[in-house]
Scaffold this motif. Structure first.
Motif, PDB file in Angstrom:
ATOM      1  N   VAL A  13       0.854  -1.208   0.000  1.00  0.00           N
ATOM      2  CA  VAL A  13       0.000   0.000   0.000  1.00  0.00           C
ATOM      3  C   VAL A  13       0.885   1.252   0.000  1.00  0.00           C
ATOM      4  O   VAL A  13       0.660   2.211  -0.741  1.00  0.00           O
ATOM      5  N   PHE A  14       1.901   1.203   0.839  1.00  0.00           N
ATOM      6  CA  PHE A  14       2.814   2.346   1.000  1.00  0.00           C
ATOM      7  C   PHE A  14       3.539   2.677  -0.307  1.00  0.00           C
ATOM      8  O   PHE A  14       3.567   3.834  -0.747  1.00  0.00           O
ATOM      9  N   LEU A  15       4.098   1.661  -0.943  1.00  0.00           N
ATOM     10  CA  LEU A  15       4.855   1.911  -2.186  1.00  0.00           C
ATOM     11  C   LEU A  15       3.932   2.370  -3.301  1.00  0.00           C
ATOM     12  O   LEU A  15       4.270   3.260  -4.079  1.00  0.00           O
ATOM     13  N   ARG A  16       2.742   1.778  -3.347  1.00  0.00           N
ATOM     14  CA  ARG A  16       1.777   2.214  -4.364  1.00  0.00           C
ATOM     15  C   ARG A  16       1.452   3.700  -4.157  1.00  0.00           C
ATOM     16  O   ARG A  16       1.377   4.477  -5.103  1.00  0.00           O
ATOM     17  N   GLU A  17       1.307   4.091  -2.903  1.00  0.00           N
ATOM     18  CA  GLU A  17       0.972   5.489  -2.592  1.00  0.00           C
ATOM     19  C   GLU A  17       2.135   6.422  -2.972  1.00  0.00           C
ATOM     20  O   GLU A  17       1.917   7.485  -3.558  1.00  0.00           O
ATOM     21  N   LEU A  18       3.359   6.016  -2.666  1.00  0.00           N
ATOM     22  CA  LEU A  18       4.514   6.840  -3.069  1.00  0.00           C
ATOM     23  C   LEU A  18       4.517   7.036  -4.582  1.00  0.00           C
ATOM     24  O   LEU A  18       4.667   8.155  -5.081  1.00  0.00           O
ATOM     25  N   LEU A  19       4.353   5.943  -5.310  1.00  0.00           N
ATOM     26  CA  LEU A  19       4.442   6.018  -6.777  1.00  0.00           C
ATOM     27  C   LEU A  19       3.268   6.804  -7.357  1.00  0.00           C
ATOM     28  O   LEU A  19       3.440   7.550  -8.331  1.00  0.00           O
ATOM     29  N   ARG A  20       2.096   6.666  -6.776  1.00  0.00           N
ATOM     30  CA  ARG A  20       0.939   7.457  -7.220  1.00  0.00           C
ATOM     31  C   ARG A  20       1.211   8.948  -7.067  1.00  0.00           C
ATOM     32  O   ARG A  20       0.637   9.781  -7.765  1.00  0.00           O
ATOM     33  N   ASN A  21       2.092   9.276  -6.127  1.00  0.00           N
ATOM     34  CA  ASN A  21       2.423  10.672  -5.875  1.00  0.00           C
ATOM     35  C   ASN A  21       3.727  11.112  -6.542  1.00  0.00           C
ATOM     36  O   ASN A  21       4.218  12.206  -6.281  1.00  0.00           O
ATOM     37  N   GLY A  22       4.292  10.242  -7.339  1.00  0.00           N
ATOM     38  CA  GLY A  22       5.488  10.621  -8.097  1.00  0.00           C
ATOM     39  C   GLY A  22       6.788  10.515  -7.329  1.00  0.00           C
ATOM     40  O   GLY A  22       7.826  10.988  -7.786  1.00  0.00           O
ATOM     41  N   THR A  23       6.758   9.888  -6.171  1.00  0.00           N
ATOM     42  CA  THR A  23       7.987   9.720  -5.384  1.00  0.00           C
ATOM     43  C   THR A  23       8.652   8.403  -5.755  1.00  0.00           C
ATOM     44  O   THR A  23       8.042   7.333  -5.613  1.00  0.00           O
ATOM     45  N   THR A  24       9.892   8.478  -6.213  1.00  0.00           N
ATOM     46  CA  THR A  24      10.579   7.270  -6.688  1.00  0.00           C
ATOM     47  C   THR A  24      11.683   6.808  -5.741  1.00  0.00           C
ATOM     48  O   THR A  24      12.143   5.681  -5.850  1.00  0.00           O
ATOM     49  N   THR A  25      12.126   7.701  -4.844  1.00  0.00           N
ATOM     50  CA  THR A  25      13.102   7.293  -3.826  1.00  0.00           C
ATOM     51  C   THR A  25      12.657   7.848  -2.481  1.00  0.00           C
ATOM     52  O   THR A  25      12.222   9.002  -2.407  1.00  0.00           O
ATOM     53  N   ALA A  26      12.797   7.017  -1.439  1.00  0.00           N
ATOM     54  CA  ALA A  26      12.484   7.497  -0.093  1.00  0.00           C
ATOM     55  C   ALA A  26      13.441   6.888   0.915  1.00  0.00           C
ATOM     56  O   ALA A  26      13.977   5.798   0.707  1.00  0.00           O
TER      57      ALA A  26
END
Ligand code: GUN
Ligand code: ZN
Length: 434
Positions: free
Chosen positions: A120-133
Motif C-alpha cells: 500500500v505504502f509503495l503504491r501510494e509513493l508512486l501514485r504521488n510521483g515519489t521514486t526514492t524514499a
C-alpha cells in the motif's frame, strides 16, 4: 537486449541549488522536450526538434500533451508502518507516539501484515510521483525484509532500516543493544547494495535508545561502506527537554548523536526545528543532512523550520513527508505547506527552489546526486509526468499563467496525486493514472 525509448513533453530539471547559482542557472527547461532512455538510464535530454532525428530507426516515442516531465520526487523522511494511522487527531509528538504510533507498529512483527502495508505504502509513493524514499521500518526485522522484498520487485531506489529502540517504549516494541546490532547486521548483509536498495542504521531518537545501543549503532554505521544513519532530531520542545534529562553529560541533543559516532556523510536527521547555531554548524561541517518535514511539523504543532538558517551553515536539506505524522504522501503538497511555513516567518520560497528541494536537493542530502535527482545523461531514469489538466481548477488556473515559474508554483500549490499522470522507475512505468 538494449531498448531505447523516448518521451516527448515539456522537460524541467534542476542543475544546481538556486541558493548557490541563482534561479536562472539552477534549472534547464525544454518547452517541447525529449527524454531518451536506454536500459533504465537517461541517455539524452533536450529539444525534441534536435533529438528526434538522432534516434535509431523504429524507436518508440511516447508523447504526452499538456504535461511536464520532471525527475522523480525524493522523500528524505517517512515511516512505512505508519501508513494506516495517517491523520490521527490531536496530539503533539510524545503523546502521539504513545497513543497511536507504538500500538500501530506492534503489528509489524507479522511479516504478512508488513508486506501488505509495504505494498500500500509503495503504491501510494508512486501514485504521488515519489521514486526514492528514506524509510523507517518498525523495530521488527521482518518489517524491513517485507519492505525491501516489495521495493526490490519494483526495482526502486529505496533506503530503509530496522528501528533501534531499547528503552522508554512498550516492552512489545523494544530490542536490546545486542539484538538490535545483530538484526541490523543481518539485514545489511541481505539487502544493502542489492539492486537499487540501501540500508540505514535507524535509532528511532535519542530518548528510546540507551547509550549502549547508540554506541552499537555508531559501530555499525562505520562497519559498512555507504551505509546511512537515519533518526529524529530536535522536533519538539518537550522532546528536547527529555533528551537533556536523559543525557545530562552531553552539550545538547545533537551532541548525543555526535558522541556516539552517528554524524557525518549519509547521516539524515528528521526535523531539526529547534537547532541552535552550534548544532547547525556541526551538521554543516560534517556533511550531515536534515529532512524538512513541513506537513508533519505543522500537524504535530512542532514549529516552523528555518530553512535559510540551516542552509546558511552549509547543511544539506531534503524534503520529507514524515507520514504518518505528515498528512500527505505528495511532495507537491509538502511544497505547498513549505511555502506557508516560510511565509509565517516572513520569508519566501521560490518555486524553482521548491523543485530543487524535492529532487536534486534530496539527492544531494542522500549523497545520491550522481544517480538520481535530475534528468542528466547517465542518471537512473526515475521520472514523473505531471498533468497540466489534472483537475478542472488546475487546468483553468494554468491557462491564466504567463510564465513557467507561475505554472510551476500553481501546480505545486494546487497539485497532489491527481497531478501525477505517470511515474517511471529505472525506465519502467510503475504508475499510470486511470
Ligand atoms: N520521533 C520519534 N519517533 C518519531 C516518529 O515516529 N515520528 C515523528 N514525527 N517523530 C518521531
Ligand atoms: Zn519521523
Amino acid at each position: 537486449m538494449s531498448q531505447i525509448k523516448a518521451y516527448r513533453a515539456a522537460l524541467l530539471h534542476c542543475l544546481a541549488d538556486p541558493r548557490e547559482v541563482g534561479i536562472e542557472a539552477s534549472h534547464e527547461y525544454f518547452e517541447d522536450g525529449l527524454l531518451v532512455v536506454e536500459d533504465g538510464k537517461v541517455v539524452r535530454n533536450g529539444h525534441a526538434a534536435d533529438l528526434l532525428s538522432t534516434l535509431p530507426a523504429g524507436t518508440e516515442v511516447i508523447e504526452y500533451k499538456d504535461a511536464l516531465i520532471t525527475p522523480g520526487f525524493i522523500d528524505t523522511h517517512i515511516h512505512y508502518p505508519q501508513t494506516g494511522m495517517i491523520a490521527s487527531y490531536g496530539e503533539q509528538l510524545l503523546d502521539w507516539l504513545d497513543t497511536y504510533t507504538f500500538p500501530t507498529e506492534r503489528a509489524f512483527s507479522d511479516k504478512t501484515h508488513a508486506g501488505e502495508v509495504a505494498q500500500v505504502f509503495l503504491r501510494e509513493l508512486l501514485r504521488n510521483g515519489t521514486t526514492t524514499a528514506l524509510v523507517f521500518g518498525s523495530v521488527h526485522k521482518e518489517s524491513v525484509d517485507a519492505f525491501f522484498e516489495q521495493a526490490h520487485k519494483l526495482d526502486l531506489r529505496m533506503i530503509a532500516g530496522k528501528v533501534l529502540m531499547d528503552r522508554n517504549a512498550p516492552d512489545y516494541l523494544t530490542d536490546t543493544a545486542e539484538s538490535g546490532y545483530t538484526d541490523s547486521k543481518e539485514l545489511i548483509e541481505r539487502w544493502h547494495g542489492k539492486g537499487r536498495l540501501h540500508y540505514a542504521v535507524t535509532p528511532r531518537f535519542a530518548p528510546t535508545s540507551t547509550p549502549e545501543q547508540l554506541t552499537a549503532a555508531g559501530k555499525l554505521f562505520k562497519e559498512y561502506p555507504d551505509l546511512y544513519m537515519h533518526t529524529h532530531l530536535s522536533e519538539n520542545r518537550q522532546e528536547i527537554e527529555w533528551v537533556r534529562e536523559l543525557f545530562p553529560e552531553r552539550k545538547g541533543y545533537l551532541d548525543v548523536y555526535d558522541h556516539h559516532g552517528l554524524i557525518g556523510a549519509r547521516s539524515v536527521f528528521a526535523h531539526g526545528v529547534h537547532l541552535c547555531d552550534d548544532e547547525c554548524k556541526r551538521l554543516g561541517e560534517t556533511g550531515s543532512a536534515v529532512a524538512f518535514c513541513p506537513t508533519s511539523n505543522l500537524f504535530l504543532g512542532s514549529g516552523l523550520f528555518d530553512l535559510e538558517k540551516v542552509e546558511g551553515f552549509g547543511v544539506r536539506v531534503g524534503l520529507g513527508t514524515d507520514v504518518g505524522a505528515g498528512t500527505s504522501f505528495s511532495q507537491l503538497q509538502s511544497l505547498n505547506e513549505a511555502y506557508k511555513v516560510m511565509q509565517l516567518q516572513g520569508k519566501k520560497l521560490d518555486p524553482f527552489k521548491s523543485l530543487y528541494l524535492a529532487t536534486l536537493g534530496g539527492a544531494r542530502a542522500l549523497y545520491l546526486d550522481d544517480r538520481i535527482g535530475s534528468l542528466q545523461p547517465g542518471k537512473d531514469a526515475d521520472f514523473v509526468v505531471l498533468d497540466y489538466k489534472a483537475t478542472p481548477l488546475i487546468e483553468y488556473r494554468l491557462k491564466q499563467a504567463s510564465s513557467l515559474e507561475e505554472r510551476l508554483f500553481a501546480l505545486m500549490t494546487l497539485g497532489d496525486d491527481r497531478a501525477v499522470k505517470e511515474t517511471y522507475a529505472a525506465g519502467v512505468s510503475v504508475h499510470r493514472k486511470a
